[in-house]
Design a protein around this motif. Structure first.
Motif, PDB file in Angstrom:
ATOM      1  N   TRP A 148      60.484  48.121  13.543  1.00 60.38           N
ATOM      2  CA  TRP A 148      61.568  48.848  12.876  1.00 60.38           C
ATOM      3  C   TRP A 148      61.197  50.321  12.709  1.00 60.38           C
ATOM      4  CZ3 TRP A 148      63.732  47.219   7.406  1.00 60.38           C
ATOM      5  CH2 TRP A 148      65.052  47.652   7.303  1.00 60.38           C
ATOM      6  N   LEU A 149      60.010  50.584  12.174  1.00 61.34           N
ATOM      7  CA  LEU A 149      59.559  51.961  11.986  1.00 61.34           C
ATOM      8  C   LEU A 149      59.404  52.684  13.318  1.00 61.34           C
ATOM      9  CD1 LEU A 149      56.846  51.482   9.209  1.00 61.34           C
ATOM     10  CD2 LEU A 149      59.118  52.480   8.933  1.00 61.34           C
ATOM     11  N   ALA A 150      58.877  51.984  14.319  1.00 61.06           N
ATOM     12  CA  ALA A 150      58.693  52.605  15.634  1.00 61.06           C
ATOM     13  C   ALA A 150      60.033  53.010  16.245  1.00 61.06           C
ATOM     14  CB  ALA A 150      57.953  51.650  16.566  1.00 61.06           C
ATOM     15  N   GLY A 151      61.072  52.213  16.007  1.00 62.60           N
ATOM     16  CA  GLY A 151      62.399  52.575  16.502  1.00 62.60           C
ATOM     17  C   GLY A 151      62.907  53.861  15.888  1.00 62.60           C
ATOM     18  N   PHE A 152      62.751  54.010  14.583  1.00 64.11           N
ATOM     19  CA  PHE A 152      63.179  55.242  13.912  1.00 64.11           C
ATOM     20  C   PHE A 152      62.324  56.425  14.370  1.00 64.11           C
ATOM     21  CE2 PHE A 152      64.995  52.258  10.753  1.00 64.11           C
ATOM     22  CZ  PHE A 152      66.282  52.779  10.696  1.00 64.11           C
ATOM     23  N   ILE A 153      61.022  56.213  14.546  1.00 64.79           N
ATOM     24  CA  ILE A 153      60.145  57.288  14.997  1.00 64.79           C
ATOM     25  C   ILE A 153      60.546  57.770  16.378  1.00 64.79           C
ATOM     26  CG2 ILE A 153      57.773  57.780  15.730  1.00 64.79           C
ATOM     27  CD1 ILE A 153      56.847  55.902  13.447  1.00 64.79           C
ATOM     28  N   PHE A 154      60.817  56.836  17.272  1.00 60.78           N
ATOM     29  CA  PHE A 154      61.211  57.200  18.633  1.00 60.78           C
ATOM     30  C   PHE A 154      62.475  58.056  18.626  1.00 60.78           C
ATOM     31  CE2 PHE A 154      63.719  56.274  22.451  1.00 60.78           C
ATOM     32  CZ  PHE A 154      62.817  56.623  23.448  1.00 60.78           C
ATOM     33  N   LEU A 155      63.434  57.700  17.798  1.00 57.84           N
ATOM     34  CA  LEU A 155      64.702  58.424  17.780  1.00 57.84           C
ATOM     35  C   LEU A 155      64.557  59.805  17.158  1.00 57.84           C
ATOM     36  CD1 LEU A 155      67.060  55.488  16.741  1.00 57.84           C
ATOM     37  CD2 LEU A 155      66.939  56.581  18.980  1.00 57.84           C
TER      38      LEU A 155
END
Length: 298
Positions: A148-155
């Motif tokens: 979940w955190l990695a998805g927000f970081i990527f965006l």
């Protein structure tokens, strides 16, 4: 005059923003049930049961006779407050792109938020490694929370990269053209980005809204609302990237032509700091490997 960057407030405000946004995200169904409850009774019961199962403060009771309690409302208020304070207090770091407008501060503040998210992601992963291999008590939430955190970081990192002009570009043809033709290339690339964002939002809005309104979850033991949050976030960030591309075009319109070489990868400020650390005359005969400096003998 260059304003000092890296003050404590520049790290505390993004952290406060993340805490409020995280709490609000986890309890967002409370506001959906209060403001726009599903007309289908079965969908209403499903959403309310999901919220009651995940409510961190179930004994507080909702304000105004609803589902959202005082902490939920404080988080809702805290998100824009921390965002405004963060945008107002963010400062350019020495290694960041020099051309700044007031509109750039949103992307830079989200860049600071991204940096804090990376720290939190590392903490989650380290905690999982410790409890799994040292305590032999693996968690049920660390893997999904990391995703979940990695998805927000990527965006959000993509938005920051656009503001910093750090995305991959091929300059071979661009540098050989006169400035008026470079501006034409910049305009075409910006139009393509805006068109991509428009059609992505136009084609994906319905699905994103359905996932968000149903609060679609991941379907695991932890069951985070990854589909319900990441899909709308994709559309939001792509839209912000398109806006930032327009801001970049306006900011760089009157910029002098640049010739890109391999020397662009050299950080002059880092070299200056190294020179200051070893002295004005450089390392001289000192062996930077801390070994004995061997002179060749005749």
């Amino acid at each position: 005059m260059h304003e000092k960057s890296g003050s404590l407030i520049e790290w505390l405000v993004p952290l406060g923003f993340i805490l409020c946004a995280g709490w609000l995200t986890w309890h967002l169904p409370a506001f959906t049930l209060d403001w726009t409850p599903p007309e289908d009774p079965s969908q209403f019961d499903k959403l309310s049961a999901l919220f009651k199962r995940n409510d961190v403060t179930p004994n507080m009771g909702g304000l105004f006779g609803g589902f959202a309690d005082a902490v939920d409302w404080l988080a809702l208020i805290g998100v824009p407050v921390f965002a405004v304070v963060g945008i107002a207090t963010v400062r350019r770091a020495p290694m960041e792109y020099e051309s700044w407008r007031a509109a750039d501060k949103l992307a830079v503040f989200l860049g600071r938020v991204t940096m804090m998210l990376i720290v939190l992601l590392c903490c989650v992963m380290l905690y999982e490694v410790f409890v799994r291999y040292v305590m032999s008590a693996a968690t049920l939430w660390a893997n999904e929370l990391s995703l979940w955190l990695a998805g927000f970081i990527f965006l959000t990192a993509g938005l920051y990269a656009m503001q910093q002009r750090s995305h991959i570009r091929i300059f071979l043809l661009y540098d050989a053209c006169p400035r008026w033709l470079q501006r034409t290339f910049d305009t075409i690339s910006t139009l393509l980005i805006v068109m991509f964002a428009f059609f992505l939002v136009y084609g994906g809005y319905g699905e994103a809204f359905d996932k968000f309104y149903r609060w679609e979850t991941f379907g695991t033991a932890f069951d985070p609302p990854i589909p319900a949050t990441i899909k709308p976030m994709v559309l939001l960030v792509v839209s912000l990237v398109a806006v930032q591309a327009i801001i970049n075009l306006i900011s760089d319109w009157n910029k002098e032509p640049e010739i890109h070489t391999a020397a662009d990868d050299i950080d002059e400020e880092e070299i200056a700091r190294i020179r200051a650390a070893v002295g004005a005359e450089g390392i001289g005969d000192l062996d930077v490997t801390r070994g004995a400096h061997q002179h060749s003998k005749d």
